[in-house]
Design a protein around this motif. Structure first.
Motif, PDB file in Angstrom:
ATOM      1  N   ALA A  39      41.020 -17.216   1.385  1.00  0.00           N
ATOM      2  CA  ALA A  39      42.241 -17.970   1.673  1.00  0.00           C
ATOM      3  C   ALA A  39      42.039 -19.458   1.407  1.00  0.00           C
ATOM      4  O   ALA A  39      42.936 -20.147   0.915  1.00  0.00           O
ATOM      5  N   GLY A  40      40.845 -19.972   1.718  1.00  0.00           N
ATOM      6  CA  GLY A  40      40.570 -21.383   1.481  1.00  0.00           C
ATOM      7  C   GLY A  40      40.525 -21.732   0.009  1.00  0.00           C
ATOM      8  O   GLY A  40      41.006 -22.786  -0.415  1.00  0.00           O
ATOM      9  N   GLU A  41      39.980 -20.827  -0.795  1.00  0.00           N
ATOM     10  CA  GLU A  41      39.946 -21.073  -2.240  1.00  0.00           C
ATOM     11  C   GLU A  41      41.343 -21.061  -2.830  1.00  0.00           C
ATOM     12  O   GLU A  41      41.611 -21.748  -3.825  1.00  0.00           O
ATOM     13  N   THR A  42      42.239 -20.315  -2.201  1.00  0.00           N
ATOM     14  CA  THR A  42      43.640 -20.333  -2.647  1.00  0.00           C
ATOM     15  C   THR A  42      44.241 -21.719  -2.433  1.00  0.00           C
ATOM     16  O   THR A  42      44.961 -22.238  -3.295  1.00  0.00           O
ATOM     17  N   VAL A  43      43.937 -22.327  -1.278  1.00  0.00           N
ATOM     18  CA  VAL A  43      44.418 -23.690  -1.020  1.00  0.00           C
ATOM     19  C   VAL A  43      43.840 -24.653  -2.058  1.00  0.00           C
ATOM     20  O   VAL A  43      44.534 -25.538  -2.576  1.00  0.00           O
ATOM     21  N   GLY A  44      42.571 -24.472  -2.394  1.00  0.00           N
ATOM     22  CA  GLY A  44      41.966 -25.324  -3.411  1.00  0.00           C
ATOM     23  C   GLY A  44      42.661 -25.200  -4.742  1.00  0.00           C
ATOM     24  O   GLY A  44      42.901 -26.200  -5.427  1.00  0.00           O
ATOM     25  N   GLY A  45      43.007 -23.967  -5.118  1.00  0.00           N
ATOM     26  CA  GLY A  45      43.723 -23.761  -6.376  1.00  0.00           C
ATOM     27  C   GLY A  45      45.100 -24.400  -6.353  1.00  0.00           C
ATOM     28  O   GLY A  45      45.552 -24.966  -7.359  1.00  0.00           O
ATOM     29  N   LEU A  46      45.774 -24.323  -5.207  1.00  0.00           N
ATOM     30  CA  LEU A  46      47.097 -24.933  -5.096  1.00  0.00           C
ATOM     31  C   LEU A  46      47.018 -26.456  -5.228  1.00  0.00           C
ATOM     32  O   LEU A  46      47.870 -27.073  -5.870  1.00  0.00           O
ATOM     33  N   LEU A  47      45.981 -27.064  -4.612  1.00  0.00           N
ATOM     34  CA  LEU A  47      45.844 -28.519  -4.726  1.00  0.00           C
ATOM     35  C   LEU A  47      45.580 -28.930  -6.166  1.00  0.00           C
ATOM     36  O   LEU A  47      46.197 -29.876  -6.675  1.00  0.00           O
ATOM     37  N   ARG A  48      44.680 -28.213  -6.825  1.00  0.00           N
ATOM     38  CA  ARG A  48      44.382 -28.566  -8.218  1.00  0.00           C
ATOM     39  C   ARG A  48      45.582 -28.319  -9.121  1.00  0.00           C
ATOM     40  O   ARG A  48      45.741 -28.977 -10.153  1.00  0.00           O
ATOM     41  N   GLY A  49      46.452 -27.377  -8.729  1.00  0.00           N
ATOM     42  CA  GLY A  49      47.607 -27.043  -9.554  1.00  0.00           C
ATOM     43  C   GLY A  49      48.839 -27.885  -9.291  1.00  0.00           C
ATOM     44  O   GLY A  49      49.849 -27.741 -10.004  1.00  0.00           O
ATOM     45  N   LEU A  50      48.801 -28.758  -8.259  1.00  0.00           N
ATOM     46  CA  LEU A  50      49.974 -29.593  -8.004  1.00  0.00           C
ATOM     47  C   LEU A  50      50.240 -30.505  -9.201  1.00  0.00           C
ATOM     48  O   LEU A  50      49.310 -31.121  -9.740  1.00  0.00           O
ATOM     49  N   PRO A  51      51.496 -30.634  -9.621  1.00  0.00           N
ATOM     50  CA  PRO A  51      51.799 -31.514 -10.756  1.00  0.00           C
ATOM     51  C   PRO A  51      51.470 -32.965 -10.433  1.00  0.00           C
ATOM     52  O   PRO A  51      51.849 -33.468  -9.367  1.00  0.00           O
ATOM     53  N   ARG A  52      50.768 -33.600 -11.319  1.00  0.00           N
ATOM     54  CA  ARG A  52      50.423 -35.013 -11.109  1.00  0.00           C
ATOM     55  C   ARG A  52      51.597 -35.924 -11.446  1.00  0.00           C
ATOM     56  O   ARG A  52      51.657 -37.058 -10.977  1.00  0.00           O
ATOM     57  N   ASP A  53      52.503 -35.462 -12.285  1.00  0.00           N
ATOM     58  CA  ASP A  53      53.708 -36.224 -12.617  1.00  0.00           C
ATOM     59  C   ASP A  53      54.893 -35.519 -11.982  1.00  0.00           C
ATOM     60  O   ASP A  53      55.270 -34.419 -12.387  1.00  0.00           O
ATOM     61  N   LEU A  54      55.477 -36.141 -10.979  1.00  0.00           N
ATOM     62  CA  LEU A  54      56.550 -35.526 -10.214  1.00  0.00           C
ATOM     63  C   LEU A  54      57.906 -35.800 -10.833  1.00  0.00           C
ATOM     64  O   LEU A  54      58.117 -36.829 -11.494  1.00  0.00           O
ATOM     65  N   ASP A  55      58.829 -34.894 -10.626  1.00  0.00           N
ATOM     66  CA  ASP A  55      60.220 -35.117 -11.015  1.00  0.00           C
ATOM     67  C   ASP A  55      60.754 -36.301 -10.207  1.00  0.00           C
ATOM     68  O   ASP A  55      60.572 -36.354  -8.986  1.00  0.00           O
ATOM     69  N   PRO A  56      61.401 -37.261 -10.845  1.00  0.00           N
ATOM     70  CA  PRO A  56      61.868 -38.454 -10.125  1.00  0.00           C
ATOM     71  C   PRO A  56      62.767 -38.129  -8.937  1.00  0.00           C
ATOM     72  O   PRO A  56      62.821 -38.909  -7.969  1.00  0.00           O
ATOM     73  N   ALA A  97      44.801 -40.001  -5.565  1.00  0.00           N
ATOM     74  CA  ALA A  97      44.542 -39.382  -4.266  1.00  0.00           C
ATOM     75  C   ALA A  97      44.337 -37.880  -4.404  1.00  0.00           C
ATOM     76  O   ALA A  97      43.429 -37.307  -3.786  1.00  0.00           O
ATOM     77  N   LEU A  98      45.175 -37.211  -5.213  1.00  0.00           N
ATOM     78  CA  LEU A  98      45.016 -35.769  -5.415  1.00  0.00           C
ATOM     79  C   LEU A  98      43.657 -35.453  -6.024  1.00  0.00           C
ATOM     80  O   LEU A  98      42.947 -34.538  -5.567  1.00  0.00           O
ATOM     81  N   ASP A  99      43.283 -36.189  -7.046  1.00  0.00           N
ATOM     82  CA  ASP A  99      42.006 -35.926  -7.723  1.00  0.00           C
ATOM     83  C   ASP A  99      40.821 -36.249  -6.814  1.00  0.00           C
ATOM     84  O   ASP A  99      39.810 -35.531  -6.820  1.00  0.00           O
ATOM     85  N   THR A 100      40.932 -37.320  -6.044  1.00  0.00           N
ATOM     86  CA  THR A 100      39.833 -37.716  -5.158  1.00  0.00           C
ATOM     87  C   THR A 100      39.556 -36.641  -4.117  1.00  0.00           C
ATOM     88  O   THR A 100      38.393 -36.290  -3.849  1.00  0.00           O
ATOM     89  N   VAL A 101      40.617 -36.107  -3.521  1.00  0.00           N
ATOM     90  CA  VAL A 101      40.427 -35.080  -2.498  1.00  0.00           C
ATOM     91  C   VAL A 101      39.943 -33.778  -3.122  1.00  0.00           C
ATOM     92  O   VAL A 101      38.995 -33.147  -2.642  1.00  0.00           O
ATOM     93  N   SER A 102      40.586 -33.350  -4.207  1.00  0.00           N
ATOM     94  CA  SER A 102      40.216 -32.057  -4.807  1.00  0.00           C
ATOM     95  C   SER A 102      38.792 -32.062  -5.344  1.00  0.00           C
ATOM     96  O   SER A 102      38.116 -31.024  -5.355  1.00  0.00           O
ATOM     97  N   ASP A 103      38.292 -33.214  -5.779  1.00  0.00           N
ATOM     98  CA  ASP A 103      36.932 -33.301  -6.325  1.00  0.00           C
ATOM     99  C   ASP A 103      35.872 -33.560  -5.251  1.00  0.00           C
ATOM    100  O   ASP A 103      34.678 -33.536  -5.550  1.00  0.00           O
ATOM    101  N   SER A 104      36.306 -33.783  -4.012  1.00  0.00           N
ATOM    102  CA  SER A 104      35.352 -34.169  -2.979  1.00  0.00           C
ATOM    103  C   SER A 104      34.538 -32.971  -2.495  1.00  0.00           C
ATOM    104  O   SER A 104      35.028 -31.842  -2.427  1.00  0.00           O
ATOM    105  N   GLU A 105      33.317 -33.237  -2.137  1.00  0.00           N
ATOM    106  CA  GLU A 105      32.439 -32.205  -1.591  1.00  0.00           C
ATOM    107  C   GLU A 105      32.974 -31.691  -0.257  1.00  0.00           C
ATOM    108  O   GLU A 105      32.865 -30.495   0.047  1.00  0.00           O
ATOM    109  N   GLU A 106      33.580 -32.586   0.536  1.00  0.00           N
ATOM    110  CA  GLU A 106      34.118 -32.190   1.833  1.00  0.00           C
ATOM    111  C   GLU A 106      35.229 -31.151   1.674  1.00  0.00           C
ATOM    112  O   GLU A 106      35.276 -30.169   2.437  1.00  0.00           O
ATOM    113  N   PHE A 107      36.118 -31.345   0.693  1.00  0.00           N
ATOM    114  CA  PHE A 107      37.214 -30.397   0.497  1.00  0.00           C
ATOM    115  C   PHE A 107      36.678 -29.057  -0.004  1.00  0.00           C
ATOM    116  O   PHE A 107      37.113 -27.987   0.447  1.00  0.00           O
ATOM    117  N   GLN A 108      35.735 -29.095  -0.904  1.00  0.00           N
ATOM    118  CA  GLN A 108      35.184 -27.851  -1.436  1.00  0.00           C
ATOM    119  C   GLN A 108      34.451 -27.068  -0.350  1.00  0.00           C
ATOM    120  O   GLN A 108      34.573 -25.840  -0.267  1.00  0.00           O
TER     121      GLN A 108
END
Length: 402
Positions: free
Chosen positions: A110-127, A147-158
């Motif tokens: 379940a946690g890896e699913t959250v990780g996939g969702l974070l990495r899959g969030l669009p970095r460019d949002l609809d205005p 911020a998205l990349d910093t958290v998703s790449d962090s050892e703490e999040f993984q």
């Protein structure tokens, strides 16, 4: 030979007596028989809290005392200091739990699913996306991708993703991940953001919902641990006491500067009187704010003519060149050169002293101005007061006078 020593901001009688003793000893060692005159201005021209600090919230005995602490303030103070602290605690708690399960080979937790969702969030949002609108309105939009990349790449999040093996912990992970992303955003923006606590919480809701969370209303085990810590550190009473003590402690330091900038004429008149009554042109030495006041006094006198008879101006740990760059010196207009009657100027600085600035580059081409670097090997703020224990300070003054 005659010297006049002018102290800096925040100095009062006891402290001045010690400073003057140090300065006199250093000068008399190199100039036996010289006269060293003290110019103590802190009592008459310095600032004080005339109402005893009554303006500081939480210190007024007549003010209401039933102020409830906001739990969010305590938690977010910790998060702004360390945006990953909750993720780190989650991983530690779940990894050490006695009932922790074992992941099945080939099955995504379940946690890896959250990780996939974070990495899959669009970095460019609809205005028109509510999240995009809120990021723009709070001034946080530019840091969203970071911020998205910093958290998703962090050892703490993984580590937290690996520890979240069931849906309940994954829901907690989604919430804490949203909080971590917003904490990174706020910590990066610092005071450039215009974001209320309600807007901050709404950002967390929007992000955690997209990560499969169930909202921030759930009080999780991780939040419970950190909330107790945050409450200990940041109760309103503690904040009020810290602010009151800090204000009283720093009132003279900050207040002297503010008072001089708004009402500096009486101090300048006093300095002019002290210098003018000297039987011979003195060497005037100004530390910190004392150097600012001397530069202003000598520049204004030179503009009026005749200039004050001064053999040498010495500024030590002074902000005068910086204020001139800002156009904030009383004695010189923005960008103005030193007037014709201004004396030779030796500016002594330590690059570890954050309140010391260079004069030569500001008054480029003026041969009267000389910078000299000394090194106390002390960090700031100790470096701002260490000059008077450094032999090279007095040696350089002696060299200038030779």
């Amino acid at each position: 030979m005659r010297f006049v020593f002018v102290h800096g901001t925040g100095v009062r009688q006891d402290r001045f007596d010690e400073l003057f003793r140090q300065v006199s000893a250093g000068l008399l060692e190199r100039f036996p028989g010289a006269e060293v005159e003290p110019c103590y201005w802190g009592r008459e021209f310095g600032a004080e809290l005339r109402a005893g600090g009554a303006s500081v919230p939480g210190t007024n005995p007549l003010a209401p005392t039933d102020v409830d602490d906001d739990p969010g303030t305590a938690e977010w103070l910790l998060l702004l200091t360390d945006p990953f602290c909750e993720l780190r605690v989650l991983a530690e708690i779940r990894t050490g739990a006695e009932d922790g399960g074992f992941g099945l080979p080939g099955v995504r937790s379940a946690g890896e699913t959250v990780g996939g969702l974070l990495r899959g969030l669009p970095r460019d949002l609809d205005p028109g996306d509510e999240l995009a609108v809120l990021l723009r309105e709070t001034g946080l939009a530019d840091g969203y991708r970071y911020a998205l990349d910093t958290v998703s790449d962090s050892e703490e999040f993984q580590d937290a993703c690996l520890a979240a093996e069931d849906d309940a912990v994954a829901a907690e992970l989604a919430l804490l991940t949203g909080r971590a992303v917003v904490a990174v955003l706020l910590a990066r923006a610092r005071d450039t953001t215009l974001c209320t606590g309600d807007e901050r919480d709404r950002l967390v809701d929007l992000l955690s919902d997209r990560l499969g969370g169930t909202g921030r209303g759930v009080v999780t085990g991780t939040l419970g641990v950190l909330f107790k810590l945050g409450q200990r550190m940041t109760t309103q009473a503690a904040r009020d006491r810290w602010r009151g003590d800090f204000t009283h402690e720093k009132a003279s330091e900050i207040g002297d500067i503010l008072r001089y900038q708004s009402r500096g004429e009486p101090l300048r008149a006093h300095l002019e009187k002290v210098i003018g009554r000297s039987p011979e042109p003195p060497v005037v030495i100004g530390h910190s704010l004392g150097g600012i006041a001397l530069v202003d006094t000598l520049a204004l006198a030179a503009l009026r003519q005749p200039p004050l008879p001064v053999r040498l101006l010495v500024t030590v740990g002074s902000q005068a060149p910086f204020l001139h760059e800002l156009g904030a010196l009383a004695g010189l207009g923005p960008g103005a050169a030193l007037p014709a009657g201004f004396p030779d100027w030796l500016n002594i600085y330590d690059r570890m002293d954050l309140l010391a600035y260079l004069a030569e580059p500001v008054f480029a081409g003026d041969r009267r101005v000389t910078d000299h670097e000394v090194r106390s090997r002390q960090p700031f703020p100790l470096s701002h007061s260490a000059y008077w224990r450094l032999a090279p300070v007095f040696d350089r003054i002696a060299q200038a006078l030779r």
